[in-house]
Structure formats: structure tokens, C-alpha cells
Write a protein that holds these residues in place. Structure first.
Motif, PDB file in Angstrom:
ATOM      1  N   ARG A  28      -9.843  28.896  87.303  1.00 51.02           N
ATOM      2  CA  ARG A  28      -8.402  28.589  87.382  1.00 51.02           C
ATOM      3  C   ARG A  28      -7.769  29.280  88.595  1.00 51.02           C
ATOM      4  O   ARG A  28      -6.980  28.688  89.325  1.00 51.02           O
ATOM      5  CB  ARG A  28      -7.713  29.028  86.085  1.00 51.02           C
ATOM      6  N   ALA A  29      -8.161  30.540  88.812  1.00 50.16           N
ATOM      7  CA  ALA A  29      -7.612  31.294  89.948  1.00 50.16           C
ATOM      8  C   ALA A  29      -7.971  30.607  91.266  1.00 50.16           C
ATOM      9  O   ALA A  29      -7.153  30.527  92.186  1.00 50.16           O
ATOM     10  CB  ALA A  29      -8.135  32.730  89.934  1.00 50.16           C
ATOM     11  N   VAL A  30      -9.208  30.104  91.339  1.00 51.63           N
ATOM     12  CA  VAL A  30      -9.663  29.450  92.567  1.00 51.63           C
ATOM     13  C   VAL A  30      -9.024  28.059  92.699  1.00 51.63           C
ATOM     14  O   VAL A  30      -8.564  27.666  93.764  1.00 51.63           O
ATOM     15  CB  VAL A  30     -11.215  29.368  92.582  1.00 51.63           C
ATOM     16  N   GLU A  31      -8.965  27.331  91.590  1.00 55.49           N
ATOM     17  CA  GLU A  31      -8.358  25.987  91.612  1.00 55.49           C
ATOM     18  C   GLU A  31      -6.885  26.079  92.051  1.00 55.49           C
ATOM     19  O   GLU A  31      -6.431  25.315  92.904  1.00 55.49           O
ATOM     20  CB  GLU A  31      -8.477  25.357  90.212  1.00 55.49           C
ATOM     21  N   ASN A  32      -6.154  27.044  91.480  1.00 55.75           N
ATOM     22  CA  ASN A  32      -4.748  27.218  91.865  1.00 55.75           C
ATOM     23  C   ASN A  32      -4.635  27.539  93.355  1.00 55.75           C
ATOM     24  O   ASN A  32      -3.755  27.033  94.042  1.00 55.75           O
ATOM     25  CB  ASN A  32      -4.090  28.327  91.044  1.00 55.75           C
ATOM     26  N   LEU A  33      -5.534  28.370  93.829  1.00 55.55           N
ATOM     27  CA  LEU A  33      -5.502  28.769  95.244  1.00 55.55           C
ATOM     28  C   LEU A  33      -5.739  27.560  96.151  1.00 55.55           C
ATOM     29  O   LEU A  33      -4.969  27.290  97.084  1.00 55.55           O
ATOM     30  CB  LEU A  33      -6.559  29.852  95.488  1.00 55.55           C
ATOM     31  N   VAL A  34      -6.806  26.817  95.840  1.00 61.74           N
ATOM     32  CA  VAL A  34      -7.148  25.658  96.676  1.00 61.74           C
ATOM     33  C   VAL A  34      -6.024  24.618  96.617  1.00 61.74           C
ATOM     34  O   VAL A  34      -5.596  24.090  97.638  1.00 61.74           O
ATOM     35  CB  VAL A  34      -8.511  25.048  96.233  1.00 61.74           C
ATOM     36  N   SER A  35      -5.503  24.339  95.416  1.00 62.01           N
ATOM     37  CA  SER A  35      -4.445  23.322  95.284  1.00 62.01           C
ATOM     38  C   SER A  35      -3.194  23.701  96.059  1.00 62.01           C
ATOM     39  O   SER A  35      -2.584  22.855  96.698  1.00 62.01           O
ATOM     40  CB  SER A  35      -4.012  23.126  93.831  1.00 62.01           C
ATOM     41  N   ARG A  36      -2.812  24.980  95.964  1.00 62.13           N
ATOM     42  CA  ARG A  36      -1.577  25.381  96.669  1.00 62.13           C
ATOM     43  C   ARG A  36      -1.746  25.270  98.180  1.00 62.13           C
ATOM     44  O   ARG A  36      -0.802  24.961  98.890  1.00 62.13           O
ATOM     45  CB  ARG A  36      -1.178  26.816  96.296  1.00 62.13           C
ATOM     46  N   ILE A  37      -2.953  25.535  98.648  1.00 67.01           N
ATOM     47  CA  ILE A  37      -3.187  25.424 100.093  1.00 67.01           C
ATOM     48  C   ILE A  37      -3.244  23.944 100.484  1.00 67.01           C
ATOM     49  O   ILE A  37      -2.585  23.507 101.423  1.00 67.01           O
ATOM     50  CB  ILE A  37      -4.485  26.154 100.505  1.00 67.01           C
ATOM     51  N   GLU A  38      -4.005  23.158  99.707  1.00 65.03           N
ATOM     52  CA  GLU A  38      -4.154  21.719 100.008  1.00 65.03           C
ATOM     53  C   GLU A  38      -2.817  20.987 100.011  1.00 65.03           C
ATOM     54  O   GLU A  38      -2.539  20.173 100.873  1.00 65.03           O
ATOM     55  CB  GLU A  38      -5.025  21.055  98.934  1.00 65.03           C
ATOM     56  N   SER A  39      -1.996  21.309  99.022  1.00 62.86           N
ATOM     57  CA  SER A  39      -0.727  20.578  98.877  1.00 62.86           C
ATOM     58  C   SER A  39       0.303  21.040  99.897  1.00 62.86           C
ATOM     59  O   SER A  39       1.350  20.418 100.046  1.00 62.86           O
ATOM     60  CB  SER A  39      -0.166  20.799  97.468  1.00 62.86           C
ATOM     61  N   GLY A  40       0.014  22.136 100.559  1.00 61.76           N
ATOM     62  CA  GLY A  40       0.969  22.662 101.540  1.00 61.76           C
ATOM     63  C   GLY A  40       2.098  23.449 100.893  1.00 61.76           C
ATOM     64  O   GLY A  40       3.006  23.929 101.553  1.00 61.76           O
ATOM     65  N   LYS A  41       2.050  23.577  99.549  1.00 58.83           N
ATOM     66  CA  LYS A  41       3.121  24.314  98.859  1.00 58.83           C
ATOM     67  C   LYS A  41       3.028  25.810  99.121  1.00 58.83           C
ATOM     68  O   LYS A  41       4.000  26.538  99.017  1.00 58.83           O
ATOM     69  CB  LYS A  41       3.054  24.053  97.352  1.00 58.83           C
ATOM     70  N   GLY A  42       1.830  26.295  99.360  1.00 61.03           N
ATOM     71  CA  GLY A  42       1.660  27.715  99.691  1.00 61.03           C
ATOM     72  C   GLY A  42       1.952  28.634  98.517  1.00 61.03           C
ATOM     73  O   GLY A  42       1.778  28.248  97.357  1.00 61.03           O
ATOM     74  N   ARG A  43       2.444  29.816  98.811  1.00 63.46           N
ATOM     75  CA  ARG A  43       2.666  30.796  97.743  1.00 63.46           C
ATOM     76  C   ARG A  43       3.781  30.323  96.824  1.00 63.46           C
ATOM     77  O   ARG A  43       4.763  29.745  97.280  1.00 63.46           O
ATOM     78  CB  ARG A  43       2.967  32.174  98.314  1.00 63.46           C
ATOM     79  N   PRO A  44       3.601  30.544  95.501  1.00 65.33           N
ATOM     80  CA  PRO A  44       4.688  30.197  94.589  1.00 65.33           C
ATOM     81  C   PRO A  44       5.961  30.959  94.993  1.00 65.33           C
ATOM     82  O   PRO A  44       5.881  32.087  95.466  1.00 65.33           O
ATOM     83  CB  PRO A  44       4.181  30.663  93.222  1.00 65.33           C
ATOM     84  N   ALA A  45       7.100  30.336  94.795  1.00 65.33           N
ATOM     85  CA  ALA A  45       8.353  30.944  95.264  1.00 65.33           C
ATOM     86  C   ALA A  45       8.737  32.180  94.451  1.00 65.33           C
ATOM     87  O   ALA A  45       9.396  33.074  94.962  1.00 65.33           O
ATOM     88  CB  ALA A  45       9.465  29.903  95.201  1.00 65.33           C
ATOM     89  N   PHE A  46       8.314  32.220  93.176  1.00 66.46           N
ATOM     90  CA  PHE A  46       8.756  33.338  92.323  1.00 66.46           C
ATOM     91  C   PHE A  46       7.598  33.940  91.524  1.00 66.46           C
ATOM     92  O   PHE A  46       6.731  33.224  91.035  1.00 66.46           O
ATOM     93  CB  PHE A  46       9.864  32.869  91.369  1.00 66.46           C
ATOM     94  N   LYS A  47       7.644  35.263  91.433  1.00 68.28           N
ATOM     95  CA  LYS A  47       6.679  36.003  90.604  1.00 68.28           C
ATOM     96  C   LYS A  47       7.491  36.946  89.729  1.00 68.28           C
ATOM     97  O   LYS A  47       8.213  37.798  90.260  1.00 68.28           O
ATOM     98  CB  LYS A  47       5.763  36.877  91.476  1.00 68.28           C
TER      99      LYS A  47
END
Ligand SMILES: [Zn+2]
Length: 516
Positions: A186-205
Motif C-alpha cells: 500500500r505504501a508503495v502503491e500510494n507513492l507510485v500513484s501520487r507520482i504518476e498522477s502528478g498530484k504529488g505530496r498530499p496537501a494535508f497530514k
């Protein structure tokens, strides 16, 4: 050795990099251990069984050569080390592993992403919050443009700076950790998806510290209230606008301000991130009085009396004060000494008992010399932790000798009366049926099985016909109120039972590119 690392990298870059220019470049690095500061043991570099370069892929089935994830990025595996739990890591071992990581990372810059695979409960001699220190030093090398996705054990600790420097962060949702690999995926899938989609880092933590410190043996997700609490995590993470949600129980056997429970939620919808994290934190706080041990607990004498009286077999006893999978030295000889002194086990035809296990390099070497079938005499236990009993002189018949276990190295079964003792060259936890059967031991046909672990792992749990956890002494004493904490935050539940309700409002963590 640098030459070897270079060869691994060359082959890996050739195989996975050149053909896919548009693929994101993602590094893999991390160190995993939980280490008790209440144990006299120390952990050295060798204990991490570190994998370098392409060897790292073997740790992640979801990155096998034909997997879809593998094809979606150019992977640059750097270094991943995992140690059995133990005592604090020496400063030399930590610095050496960090240096190797940073040196390799520098060679293959730049990175779009980094998968940071850690446990989160490492203690290092003379250094607070090692995982926080490690990620800050990684950040300095990879820069602020790299997305870091951190994957952890739910018994890890999340300091503010670890939260700050992680863009994505998650942890297991099950204890025992049957979802350990799913979590990493899940950690890797989230990482790859955020990079692929161009969304990058989530806006809020959102980060919420919860002033609760409990042992794993009270917080299994097999039973309430842990079951219900963790059941709420996946639906929370699945909401639109949320990337991930996680609850850390934290690690109870180290004495630092970061040791306590934490909730974190990441996502792009600010109000939902805040609301979801506060909801999970409130749920946790509300059930704090309901956590109890996952099985009955008793003194060792009471456990043995019950096991001997029971008509149901196998009857399991957890020797949990020295549980090496929580950070105990794993060589406390006290429990075995007590068992061998019981009159019931003196004759070969007495009630059968397996004791798993005690490290005893002296006895192992003597058993090898004597051979299977011979009588052997030698010492076992208490080389590292002799606070409760000295090394134990054992005299018995060698039943089997098995070589090559990655943890134990050599395992010898020695029979004393009706007790079969597994004596190991190095410490090893016994979690699976095959751990026994490969030594010629059959727990299903044995009256009593005593294991140096806490809660029973799935295969042993499935076969038990009785189970009590013995409140034995050791470096991971389950009676936390007996431990000499000096530096954890106070007030803290359960030490300060009547403490006022804490502030459980979400704290928004600065994005990693704004981190100090
Ligand atoms: Zn854990």
C-alpha cells in the motif's frame, strides 16, 4: 563491499531503467528493529542481515520482476536491513548503516520517490528518535523534491520530525501482523500513484499524539477493543479526499518522549483529514480502559499447574517476559530452570513438554561433538541477561541437530526427563509448526509447549487447546507499571489512571518541503 554493490546496481539499472525513460525513479531504503532499552542486550550491524542493491527485491513479492508495480517505476534499491527485536543498537552499527545508505543514495540521484521501509521502534545508544534522525539525513541527500512514503509496524513510534519528513505514511492494521506485506505494498502503491498522477505530496497530514502506552499483548486486533478500533482504519482511509489513515500503538519498552500512541491521516481534503484523524483518536481514547491481555495471565507456577491438570493438549504457555520478538534478550534461563526443577518432569515417561527455546552455544558445540543419541552436559542461557538466573547446567540426551537456520544457525534438541529443550547457537523465536517439525518435534502430540513469545502467532494459535501467558521476568516485562520509566511524557495512561482527557485535536504537520 562497494564493488559488489556497484555490480548489483549496474545490472538493476540495465534491467529496469533504460527501457522506460518516463518511469519515475524510486529508491528503496530502510532499517527495521524494535529494541528494548530495558534489556542489557546490544544489537550489532550483523544482526540486520542487510540486503544491498538488487537483493532488496527479494524482500518484496509485490515487486517481483513480472509484477505491475515493478514495471511502473525505475527502482533503485539501496539498502534494507531487518533485525530480530533485541537490545539497543550500538551507535557504531547505526552510523555505519546510515552512512552506507546515504553514500549509495548520493550515487544514484535524483529520485522522484523513496520507499522508506522501517519498523519505527529502534533504540540507538545515546541517540533519541533514530528513525527521525535517519529520515532527516536522507532528506538532506535526496532533497525536498523527493516524495518519501514511510511504511511502519503499528508498534513503531511517530515523532513530529518523522511525520514532517514523510509525505505519505502508514502502518500495519493487524496484530499479529498478517498484513505486513500488504502494508508495504500500500505504501508503495500510494507513492507510485501520487507520482504518476502528478498530484504529488498530499496537501494535508494530521498528527495526533495519544497519551497511551500499552504492550502488544494487550492490543491484539484479534479481540476487542483493538479489533473494533482497527476495523475503523480501512474505511477511514478509503474516503474520497483521504490517501491513508493509520493508528500506532507505539512501543512500550523504550524510555523516550516519543513512546506513545499516535494517529495520522493524510489527504487532500483538509476538513476530512482533520475530522477523520480526530474521530480515530477519540475512539482510541474512549476504549482505553478495555484493553486487557489477549489470553489469561498467571505466574509460571500457576501456568504449569493448570497445564498439568488440563485434559486438553497441546497446552501452550508463553514465557513472555523475555520475548525476543518484542526486544527481550531471549536468553533468560529462569523459566527453564523452574520447569526442570518440577518433580513431574523428572522421568522420561512424564508429561511431555517442549521448551522453545534457549540460546546455548556451549551446549550446542558439546552436542555436536557428542552426536545424536549421546548424553551431553553443558551450559545454556544467561550470557546476555543473567539478572534473574545464572547460566543453566543442562545434562540430557541429544535428540537432533539441525544446521542452517538463518536466525538460530544451529539448533539442537536435548531431552532432560520428559522435557525436550531446543538449544540454539543464536536466539530464535519459534512461530510456526515447521520450526518444530524440522527438528523432529511434534507440538500437536505434546502435552505442554512453552514458547518464548508473547501472543501466539497464527499457526500456534490455531493448534492450541489451552493457553496462558506467564508473567515471567525479562527485558520486556509485561507489567509496565514495574518498569523504571523516566523520560516518557506524563501524564500517560495507564500510569496516571485518573488523568484529565487530553487535547485530541489534529495538529497539521508542515509539508516536507516546508520542514525545518
Ligand atoms: Zn509489531
Amino acid at each position: 563491499m562497494p564493488q559488489i554493490i556497484f555490480i548489483f546496481f549496474s545490472s538493476c539499472l540495465l534491467a529496469f531503467g533504460v527501457s522506460a525513460k518516463s518511469n519515475p525513479r524510486i529508491a528503496i531504503a530502510g532499517l527495521g528493529i524494535e529494541s528494548s532499552t530495558f534489556s542489557p542486550a546490544l544489537t550489532n550491524e550483523e544482526a540486520f542481515h542487510t540486503k544491498y542493491g538488487a537483493e532488496v527485491f527479494s524482500l518484496y513479492p509485490f515487486l517481483s520482476p513480472d509484477s505491475s508495480l515493478r514495471l511502473r517505476a525505475t527502482w533503485i534499491p539501496i539498502l534494507v536491513g531487518n533485525s530480530l527485536p533485541g537490545g539497543a543498537v550500538t551507535r557504531e552499527a547505526y552510523e555505519s548503516l546510515v552512512k552506507k545508505t546515504l553514500d549509495s543514495l548520493r550515487k544514484y540521484l535524483p529520485y522522484d520517490g523513496l520507499f522508506f521501509d522501517i519498523h519505527g521502534a529502534m533504540s540507538v545508544v545515546g541517540l533519541d528518535d533514530p528513525e527521525g534522525d535517519f529520515i532527516v539525513r536522507i532528506r538532506k541527500v535526496v532533497g525536498k523534491g523527493t516524495l518519501i512514503s514511510t511504511s511502519m509496524d503499528l508498534h513503531g513510534n511517530v515523532s513530529w520530525r518523522l511525520a514532517e519528513n514523510s509525505d505519505l505514511i502508514t502502518c500495519y492494521r493487524m496484530a499479529p501482523h498478517e498484513d505486513a506485506m500488504d502494508t508495504r505494498e500500500r505504501a508503495v502503491e500510494n507513492l507510485v500513484s501520487r507520482i504518476e498522477s502528478g498530484k504529488g505530496r498530499p496537501a494535508f497530514k494530521a498528527w495526533i499524539p495519544i497519551p497511551i502506552l500499552l504492550p502488544g499483548e494487550k492490543t491484539s486486533t484479534r479481540i476487542e477493543p483493538g479489533k473494533g478500533l482497527y476495523k475503523a482504519v480501512a474505511p477511514a482511509a478509503a474516503q474520497k479526499g483521504i490517501v491513508d489513515a493509520a493508528i500506532w500503538i507505539g512501543y512500550a519498552w523504550a524510555d523516550e518522549p516519543r513512546n506513545h500512541a499516535v494517529v495520522m491521516v493524510t489527504g487532500d481534503d483538509k476538513m476530512l483529514v482533520i475530522h477523520t484523524s480526530e474521530e480515530l483518536a477519540r475512539r482510541f481514547w474512549a476504549v482505553r480502559f478495555s484493553f486487557g491481555f489477549v489470553a489469561p495471565t498467571a505466574t509460571l507456577t500457576e501456568c504449569l499447574d493448570s497445564a498439568l491438570k488440563s485434559k486438553q493438549h497441546p497446552f501452550f504457555i508463553s514465557d513472555m517476559g523475555d520475548n525476543p520478538t518484542a526486544g527481550g534478550a531471549g536468553d533468560v534461563s529462569w523459566t527453564l530452570k523452574e520447569i526442570l526443577s518440577r518433580p513431574e518432569f523428572q522421568l522420561e515417561n512424564g508429561p511431555s513438554l517442549i521448551y522453545a527455546s534457549i540460546p546455548g552455544p556451549d551446549l550446542v558445540q558439546k552436542a555436536i561433538k557428542a552426536g545424536v543419541g549421546a548424553t551431553v552436559q553443558g551450559y545454556a542461557g544467561a550470557i546476555v541477561d543473567a539478572r534473574y538466573a545464572p547460566p543453566l547446567l543442562i545434562r540430557g540426551k541429544v535428540k537432533s541437530i539441525v544446521y542452517g537456520d538463518p536466525d538460530a544457525d544451529i539448533e539442537v534438541v536435548v531431552q532432560v526427563g520428559s522435557v525436550q529443550i531446543i538449544v540454539t547457537q543464536k536466539r530464535k523465536p519459534y512461530h510456526k509448526e515447521i520450526d518444530f517439525t524440522r527438528l523432529g518435534l511434534y507440538p500437536r502430540k505434546t502435552d505442554i509447549v512453552v514458547v518464548k513469545i508473547g501472543y501466539l502467532q497464527p499457526e500456534l494459535y490455531a493448534m492450541h487447546s489451552g493457553w496462558i501467558m506467564a508473567l515471567t521476568p525479562g527485558g520486556v516485562d509485561q507489567d509496565l507499571e514495574r518498569l523504571p520509566y523516566k523520560r516518557i511524557d506524563r501524564p500517560m495512561f495507564p500510569f496516571d489512571k485518573n488523568m484529565p482527557d487530553p487535547d485530541l485535536s489534529a495538529r497539521l504537520v508542515p509539508a516536507s518541503d516546508k520542514a525545518q
